[in-house]
Structures are given as C-alpha cells and as structure tokens.
Design an enzyme around this catalytic site. Sequence first.
Site, PDB file in Angstrom:
ATOM      1  N   ASP A 263      99.901  32.905  -5.184  1.00  0.00           N
ATOM      2  CA  ASP A 263      99.372  31.608  -4.773  1.00  0.00           C
ATOM      3  C   ASP A 263      98.905  30.808  -5.976  1.00  0.00           C
ATOM      4  OD1 ASP A 263      98.986  33.587  -2.366  1.00  0.00           O
ATOM      5  OD2 ASP A 263      99.079  31.550  -1.558  1.00  0.00           O
TER       6      ASP A 263
HETATM    7  C1  LIG Z   1     105.762  32.761  -1.477  1.00  0.00           C
HETATM    8  S1  LIG Z   1     104.330  32.732  -0.505  1.00  0.00           S
HETATM    9  C2  LIG Z   1     103.078  33.064  -1.608  1.00  0.00           C
HETATM   10  C3  LIG Z   1     101.848  33.656  -0.947  1.00  0.00           C
HETATM   11  O1  LIG Z   1     101.304  32.855   0.144  1.00  0.00           O
HETATM   12  C4  LIG Z   1     100.796  33.757   1.149  1.00  0.00           C
HETATM   13  O2  LIG Z   1      99.513  33.390   1.597  1.00  0.00           O
HETATM   14  P1  LIG Z   1      99.342  32.692   3.075  1.00  0.00           P
HETATM   15  O3  LIG Z   1     100.248  33.425   4.019  1.00  0.00           O
HETATM   16  O4  LIG Z   1      97.865  32.854   3.389  1.00  0.00           O
HETATM   17  O5  LIG Z   1      99.725  31.249   2.864  1.00  0.00           O
HETATM   18  C5  LIG Z   1     100.742  35.083   0.454  1.00  0.00           C
HETATM   19  O6  LIG Z   1      99.626  35.165  -0.416  1.00  0.00           O
HETATM   20  C6  LIG Z   1     102.043  35.012  -0.329  1.00  0.00           C
HETATM   21  O7  LIG Z   1     102.203  36.033  -1.242  1.00  0.00           O
END
Ligand SMILES: CSC[C@H]1O[C@H](OP(=O)(O)O)[C@H](O)[C@@H]1O
Length: 401
Positions: A263
């Site tokens: 992220d």
């Molecule tokens: C390619 S997605 C990157 C990252 O985003 C996800 O978080 P969320 O589902 O809370 O938006 C997760 O940390 C992924 O690894």
Amino acid sequence: MAPEGSPSSLQAIRYTRGSLQLLDQRLLPFQTAYLDVPDVKAAWTQIRDMVVRGAPAIGCTGALAMAVELQTHKGAGTEFSSVKEATDYINSTLDYLVTSRPTAVNLADAANKLKAAAALAAAADAATPSSVCSAVMDAAEAYFVEDIASNKAMGATGAAALLAAAHARGRGVGGKLRVLTHCNTGSLATAGYGTALGVIRALHEQGTLEHAFCTETRPYNQGARLTAFELAHDQLPATLICDSAAAALMASGQVDAVVVGADRVVANGDTANKIGTKSLSISAAHFNIPFFIAAPTTTLDPHLPSGDHIVIEQRTHEEVTHFRGIRVAAEGVNVWNPSFDVAPCGLIEGIITERGMIPKTKDGVFQVSSRERGKGGGREDGLLNSLWDENTEREYGTRVG
Ligand SMILES: CSC[C@H]1O[C@H](OP(=O)(O)O)[C@H](O)[C@@H]1O
C-alpha cells in the site's frame, strides 16, 4: 474502456467516459453486483466502505471518479467561468478524495498526477476550463490503462526474481515454485491481472508454478473471499490457509517463496501492507524463504524516510466482531483493528516494480527515490509518467494521507 486481460467476472472497475461502475467486493464471492459512481462524493464513500479496495484499484477509482464528475456534472468544463475556477475545483476535490483511506499512497499519487495535468493544461497559452478538464480526464484514463500494463510487466520481472531467489536456496519442486501470498492483489485490487497475484499468474503462464497458497486475511477476508475466487476462476493449483497457519506451512517445507503486494513503499524500502504482512516477513526470514514485495511505482512514496512515518488506518470494531452481519465475538470486549502493518526493509528480498527490481544496498536497505517514478527507467513512459518529474516533486512535495 476495459484494459484487456481482466475477465469480466473479475473486473473491479468498469469505465467509459462519463460512466464509472464498481464491482461491490463486499458481496464476493457470493454475489456479483456493480454500483454506479456518479461523482467524487460517492467514490469517497465506496472507497471508505471498501466496495472497491486494493491500492492500485483505489487510485484508479479516485482518478476516474474525478473524470466522471467533470464530464457529467461540470459539462466537461463548460460549467466553469475561468481556468482558475476549474483548477481550484479540481485541486480541492482531489484533496477531499484522498481523505477516504490514508495508508495506500496510490490515491494521493493519482490525485497529484491529475493536479499536475491540470496545472500543465492551465499554463498553456490557449487554456480554457474545457481544455483543463479534458487534460484531467485524459490523465485519469491513462492512469487506469497504464495500471494493467504495469502489472503485466511486474509479473514477468517477479517470476524471474522468485525463481532465482528460491533456486539459490535450493528450493522448488522440479524447478517449480510453491508460493504463499497474503490478502488480495489480483484483478480485484487493480485495473486487472494484479501485482503479487500477477507474479503468481506469470509463473503459472510460464509453467513454473507448482502451487499457490493464500491466507484467508482476517478480518475482511480478502484472501478467502477474493484471492481464492481469482485462483479458482483461473484454475490455478491453490490452497487456502488460516492466517495463523502460515508459519506452520513454512515449517513443513511447502513454501519456496512469499510474494505480497503493498500500500505504500517508503524511501528505505519499509513497506506497509495488509495486517499480517509483518508476521509473514518475520516467519519467512526465520525459515530462510525469500520474501518479495510486488508493487507498481504508483505505490512508491520516497517522501517518507521509513515505515514508522506511515499512517496506519484503524478500522471499525465490527469488522472483527461480526462476519456478514453475524456476531462472531463475545460482547463487551474491546477491539484493536489496524488494517495494515509494516514489513521492515531488512526482511525484504526485493521490491518488484514494472520498471524492474529495486535493488537492496549493501547495508540492507533500499533507496526508493522519485527517479523510479519519473522519466526513463526501462519502461516506455506513458502520459502520466512523463508528467511526474522533479518539478512535480518540488511543486507538490510530500504527499497527503
Ligand atoms: C495490489 S493491492 C495492494 C494492497 O491493498 C490491500 O489492502 P485493502 O484490501 O485494505 O485495500 C492489501 O494490503 C494489498 O496487498
């Protein structure tokens, strides 16, 4: 407009100029439903409520929501009486958008690139509110289309990196890899194909994937509900495990490499990712299993020196105490629910981007700088990369969020 390579049932984002729809990922894998995104305000709520999630998908959604709002509510610029009114509106709306979720940098990255596009258009001799809005809509669409190209490039680089690192440790089954991943980093987290899951897809396409393991990823269950859905859809050999079983799986000798998404990757390589990633990096180090990050350059944040500067989003108690509206935890207990944690750079084998692998320096840290984001760097620059240069860094400085 749908970048090729994202099968319709796995298309997180549907867009044509003036129209944006999001696959409601809260209902997957039980139900497929798309929600309209009429403007930025709706996008803010849908990002916060995780209708759409995944750092790159969030960035694309924010950019495209800005484009839809300008096209349908601002007459593609004709509603503005001056260039300044148009650029002021665009900048303030993008600043609001970025407040929806603080940890993933992609939304701020997209906002900054659209601001840069607006500033560039506004500085042109014959600038009009319509030419500024048109430049922002073009930039938003370029951001969306470039994401899937980035993922395909990352897949190829990542597959080679995982094979080399695992084989160097004498790992693999007949040259093929058993790979563990966390959360969802596939088509549902991006414009298509995926980042870490894109690496796993690339290994499969090359015939060098022995098996994929995915964690359930409590409490939102991105792994059990979304990654397992994608792996089954693509008919990849896969096994779902509880988050708490990851170290035992590594101890059993069934994991040759770990690859996860990100992220926010900061200047020294410390990486914020879904909660549980820190544990995986520590377990992988203990078992001498190579641990990789796969993230497009839109996830790099060279402005923060180390991971302790990253804002970690805290989410609701109900995400932990309930599942699909049913209480699964005792009443009366407190809840701590950080949505992310930080993998320390020293435990990361390599950071895979669409521009290649970011190398580790001899003292065990990375040097993530804005040059990975600007001109050059091995991949043909699209519109947006050409917009992002040292001037933009100076002008926009440290990101918000
Ligand atoms: C390619 S997605 C990157 C990252 O985003 C996800 O978080 P969320 O589902 O809370 O938006 C997760 O940390 C992924 O690894």
